[in-house]
Design a protein around this motif. Structure first.
Motif, PDB file in Angstrom:
ATOM      1  N   VAL A 103       0.834  -1.195   0.000  1.00  0.00           N
ATOM      2  CA  VAL A 103       0.000   0.000   0.000  1.00  0.00           C
ATOM      3  C   VAL A 103       0.875   1.254   0.000  1.00  0.00           C
ATOM      4  O   VAL A 103       0.595   2.227  -0.695  1.00  0.00           O
ATOM      5  CB  VAL A 103      -0.948   0.000   1.225  1.00  0.00           C
ATOM      6  N   LYS A 104       1.945   1.213   0.771  1.00  0.00           N
ATOM      7  CA  LYS A 104       2.853   2.354   0.891  1.00  0.00           C
ATOM      8  C   LYS A 104       3.971   2.179  -0.133  1.00  0.00           C
ATOM      9  O   LYS A 104       4.746   1.242  -0.057  1.00  0.00           O
ATOM     10  CB  LYS A 104       3.415   2.387   2.318  1.00  0.00           C
ATOM     11  N   HIS A 105       4.039   3.097  -1.105  1.00  0.00           N
ATOM     12  CA  HIS A 105       5.056   3.031  -2.153  1.00  0.00           C
ATOM     13  C   HIS A 105       6.197   3.976  -1.784  1.00  0.00           C
ATOM     14  O   HIS A 105       6.164   5.154  -2.130  1.00  0.00           O
ATOM     15  CB  HIS A 105       4.488   3.455  -3.508  1.00  0.00           C
ATOM     16  N   VAL A 106       7.204   3.480  -1.088  1.00  0.00           N
ATOM     17  CA  VAL A 106       8.332   4.331  -0.705  1.00  0.00           C
ATOM     18  C   VAL A 106       9.649   3.585  -0.908  1.00  0.00           C
ATOM     19  O   VAL A 106       9.707   2.372  -0.754  1.00  0.00           O
ATOM     20  CB  VAL A 106       8.236   4.821   0.755  1.00  0.00           C
ATOM     21  N   HIS A 107      10.677   4.363  -1.242  1.00  0.00           N
ATOM     22  CA  HIS A 107      12.021   3.803  -1.351  1.00  0.00           C
ATOM     23  C   HIS A 107      12.496   3.356   0.034  1.00  0.00           C
ATOM     24  O   HIS A 107      12.047   3.898   1.041  1.00  0.00           O
ATOM     25  CB  HIS A 107      12.999   4.868  -1.870  1.00  0.00           C
ATOM     26  N   PRO A 108      13.436   2.431   0.082  1.00  0.00           N
ATOM     27  CA  PRO A 108      14.047   2.100   1.373  1.00  0.00           C
ATOM     28  C   PRO A 108      14.761   3.335   1.926  1.00  0.00           C
ATOM     29  O   PRO A 108      15.105   4.255   1.175  1.00  0.00           O
ATOM     30  CB  PRO A 108      15.061   1.004   1.019  1.00  0.00           C
ATOM     31  N   LEU A 109      14.981   3.348   3.238  1.00  0.00           N
ATOM     32  CA  LEU A 109      15.650   4.500   3.861  1.00  0.00           C
ATOM     33  C   LEU A 109      16.961   4.797   3.155  1.00  0.00           C
ATOM     34  O   LEU A 109      17.750   3.900   2.881  1.00  0.00           O
ATOM     35  CB  LEU A 109      15.903   4.228   5.342  1.00  0.00           C
ATOM     36  N   GLY A 110      17.169   6.073   2.850  1.00  0.00           N
ATOM     37  CA  GLY A 110      18.402   6.508   2.210  1.00  0.00           C
ATOM     38  C   GLY A 110      18.375   6.475   0.702  1.00  0.00           C
ATOM     39  O   GLY A 110      19.339   6.888   0.062  1.00  0.00           O
ATOM     40  N   LYS A 111      17.305   5.998   0.090  1.00  0.00           N
ATOM     41  CA  LYS A 111      17.256   5.862  -1.363  1.00  0.00           C
ATOM     42  C   LYS A 111      16.372   6.901  -2.044  1.00  0.00           C
ATOM     43  O   LYS A 111      16.324   6.960  -3.262  1.00  0.00           O
ATOM     44  CB  LYS A 111      16.765   4.459  -1.763  1.00  0.00           C
ATOM     45  N   CYS A 112      15.655   7.718  -1.269  1.00  0.00           N
ATOM     46  CA  CYS A 112      14.795   8.742  -1.868  1.00  0.00           C
ATOM     47  C   CYS A 112      15.646   9.874  -2.457  1.00  0.00           C
ATOM     48  O   CYS A 112      16.789  10.091  -2.060  1.00  0.00           O
ATOM     49  CB  CYS A 112      13.828   9.318  -0.829  1.00  0.00           C
ATOM     50  N   ASN A 113      15.047  10.623  -3.352  1.00  0.00           N
ATOM     51  CA  ASN A 113      15.681  11.771  -3.975  1.00  0.00           C
ATOM     52  C   ASN A 113      16.000  12.810  -2.897  1.00  0.00           C
ATOM     53  O   ASN A 113      15.106  13.328  -2.233  1.00  0.00           O
ATOM     54  CB  ASN A 113      14.724  12.346  -5.024  1.00  0.00           C
ATOM     55  N   ARG A 114      17.282  13.125  -2.723  1.00  0.00           N
ATOM     56  CA  ARG A 114      17.721  14.037  -1.658  1.00  0.00           C
ATOM     57  C   ARG A 114      17.198  15.449  -1.844  1.00  0.00           C
ATOM     58  O   ARG A 114      16.847  16.120  -0.880  1.00  0.00           O
ATOM     59  CB  ARG A 114      19.239  14.048  -1.569  1.00  0.00           C
ATOM     60  N   ALA A 115      17.153  15.923  -3.076  1.00  0.00           N
ATOM     61  CA  ALA A 115      16.670  17.284  -3.332  1.00  0.00           C
ATOM     62  C   ALA A 115      15.201  17.417  -2.930  1.00  0.00           C
ATOM     63  O   ALA A 115      14.807  18.400  -2.293  1.00  0.00           O
ATOM     64  CB  ALA A 115      16.857  17.640  -4.796  1.00  0.00           C
ATOM     65  N   MET A 116      14.395  16.422  -3.282  1.00  0.00           N
ATOM     66  CA  MET A 116      12.970  16.463  -2.923  1.00  0.00           C
ATOM     67  C   MET A 116      12.799  16.353  -1.415  1.00  0.00           C
ATOM     68  O   MET A 116      11.961  17.047  -0.830  1.00  0.00           O
ATOM     69  CB  MET A 116      12.205  15.344  -3.617  1.00  0.00           C
ATOM     70  N   SER A 117      13.581  15.513  -0.762  1.00  0.00           N
ATOM     71  CA  SER A 117      13.503  15.376   0.696  1.00  0.00           C
ATOM     72  C   SER A 117      13.838  16.690   1.378  1.00  0.00           C
ATOM     73  O   SER A 117      13.190  17.088   2.350  1.00  0.00           O
ATOM     74  CB  SER A 117      14.453  14.287   1.186  1.00  0.00           C
ATOM     75  N   ALA A 118      14.840  17.393   0.868  1.00  0.00           N
ATOM     76  CA  ALA A 118      15.217  18.692   1.442  1.00  0.00           C
ATOM     77  C   ALA A 118      14.097  19.710   1.255  1.00  0.00           C
ATOM     78  O   ALA A 118      13.791  20.490   2.165  1.00  0.00           O
ATOM     79  CB  ALA A 118      16.507  19.183   0.800  1.00  0.00           C
ATOM     80  N   LEU A 119      13.470  19.709   0.081  1.00  0.00           N
ATOM     81  CA  LEU A 119      12.341  20.626  -0.156  1.00  0.00           C
ATOM     82  C   LEU A 119      11.168  20.320   0.771  1.00  0.00           C
ATOM     83  O   LEU A 119      10.512  21.235   1.282  1.00  0.00           O
ATOM     84  CB  LEU A 119      11.878  20.540  -1.609  1.00  0.00           C
ATOM     85  N   LEU A 120      10.882  19.052   0.978  1.00  0.00           N
ATOM     86  CA  LEU A 120       9.786  18.684   1.881  1.00  0.00           C
ATOM     87  C   LEU A 120      10.043  19.190   3.294  1.00  0.00           C
ATOM     88  O   LEU A 120       9.153  19.709   3.956  1.00  0.00           O
ATOM     89  CB  LEU A 120       9.590  17.167   1.889  1.00  0.00           C
ATOM     90  N   ARG A 121      11.276  19.024   3.758  1.00  0.00           N
ATOM     91  CA  ARG A 121      11.616  19.509   5.104  1.00  0.00           C
ATOM     92  C   ARG A 121      11.496  21.029   5.181  1.00  0.00           C
ATOM     93  O   ARG A 121      11.019  21.572   6.157  1.00  0.00           O
ATOM     94  CB  ARG A 121      13.042  19.080   5.478  1.00  0.00           C
ATOM     95  N   LYS A 122      11.937  21.696   4.122  1.00  0.00           N
ATOM     96  CA  LYS A 122      11.921  23.158   4.106  1.00  0.00           C
ATOM     97  C   LYS A 122      10.489  23.712   4.141  1.00  0.00           C
ATOM     98  O   LYS A 122      10.211  24.691   4.816  1.00  0.00           O
ATOM     99  CB  LYS A 122      12.638  23.656   2.852  1.00  0.00           C
ATOM    100  N   HIS A 123       9.589  23.056   3.437  1.00  0.00           N
ATOM    101  CA  HIS A 123       8.232  23.590   3.281  1.00  0.00           C
ATOM    102  C   HIS A 123       7.192  22.909   4.157  1.00  0.00           C
ATOM    103  O   HIS A 123       6.006  23.144   3.978  1.00  0.00           O
ATOM    104  CB  HIS A 123       7.803  23.494   1.817  1.00  0.00           C
ATOM    105  N   ARG A 124       7.628  22.082   5.081  1.00  0.00           N
ATOM    106  CA  ARG A 124       6.625  21.387   5.889  1.00  0.00           C
ATOM    107  C   ARG A 124       5.906  22.381   6.781  1.00  0.00           C
ATOM    108  O   ARG A 124       6.466  23.365   7.248  1.00  0.00           O
ATOM    109  CB  ARG A 124       7.242  20.234   6.649  1.00  0.00           C
ATOM    110  N   ALA A 125       4.639  22.124   7.007  1.00  0.00           N
ATOM    111  CA  ALA A 125       3.771  23.033   7.770  1.00  0.00           C
ATOM    112  C   ALA A 125       4.180  23.054   9.235  1.00  0.00           C
ATOM    113  O   ALA A 125       4.599  22.058   9.796  1.00  0.00           O
ATOM    114  CB  ALA A 125       2.320  22.582   7.642  1.00  0.00           C
ATOM    115  N   THR A 126       4.038  24.204   9.859  1.00  0.00           N
ATOM    116  CA  THR A 126       4.355  24.311  11.282  1.00  0.00           C
ATOM    117  C   THR A 126       3.158  23.946  12.139  1.00  0.00           C
ATOM    118  O   THR A 126       3.312  23.489  13.256  1.00  0.00           O
ATOM    119  CB  THR A 126       4.819  25.733  11.632  1.00  0.00           C
TER     120      THR A 126
END
Length: 177
Positions: A103-126
């Motif tokens: 059901v959950k389609h995710v890469h194993p830890l450490g395999k996700c796109n780093r640029a997208m991960s950084a953007l998600l952290r930057k724009h996450r809601a407070t």
């Protein structure tokens, strides 16, 4: 079986496929036993970073088919009218392959796109609703660990949750008694 099969089945989740299907039909008396074995890979979109995710598939499915008066189906038996002289198994193959996908389609830890991960952290809601807070915190912790783990030096102290520190203190206090 490839991409076109899933396009024909109108599957939006599967973007490409390289699957092999082995179908064994055994006829005993008035019943046909169908045994499907589906193996290979499908290409999905990662829920976290939106990059392609290659998911291995290995699934088995068995069903018995016999002729009867009217169409009827249970988990183990499919009855088709005697007037039918063929059986379309494409939906059985599609369901077998689709149910083998997590059901959950995710890469194993450490395999996700780093640029997208950084953007998600930057724009996450407070401000987050209470029911979504735990899930969001867990996701962000996973993303933080996968982005920082390979590159972080071993001598840097890692920040821990203050609740764990309080529990550890209780544990050491009771051990001293």
């Amino acid at each position: 079986m490839g991409k076109q099969f899933f396009v024909n089945m109108e599957s939006a989740d599967i973007h490409d496929a390289d699957l092999q299907v082995k179908l064994t039909v055994t006829h005993k008396h008035d019943i046909y036993d169908l045994a499907f074995k589906v193996t290979g890979t499908v290409t999905l979109i990662c829920d976290r970073c939106l990059d392609d995710l290659i998911q291995p598939i290995e699934a088995d499915y068995e069903i018995a088919v016999k002729y009867g008066d009217d169409y009827s189906e249970t988990d183990e038996l499919l009855i088709i009218p005697e007037s039918d002289n063929w059986l379309n198994v494409s939906y059985m193959i599609f369901d077998t392959a689709s149910l083998a996908i997590p059901v959950k389609h995710v890469h194993p830890l450490g395999k996700c796109n780093r640029a997208m991960s950084a953007l998600l952290r930057k724009h996450r809601a407070t401000k987050i609703d209470d029911e979504d807070a735990e899930l969001t915190d867990q996701l962000m912790d996973e993303m933080d660990s996968m982005d920082s783990a390979p590159d972080s030096p071993a001598d840097e102290p890692q920040q821990t949750d203050s609740r764990w520190d309080a529990l550890k203190k209780l544990s050491t206090d009771s051990a001293e008694d």
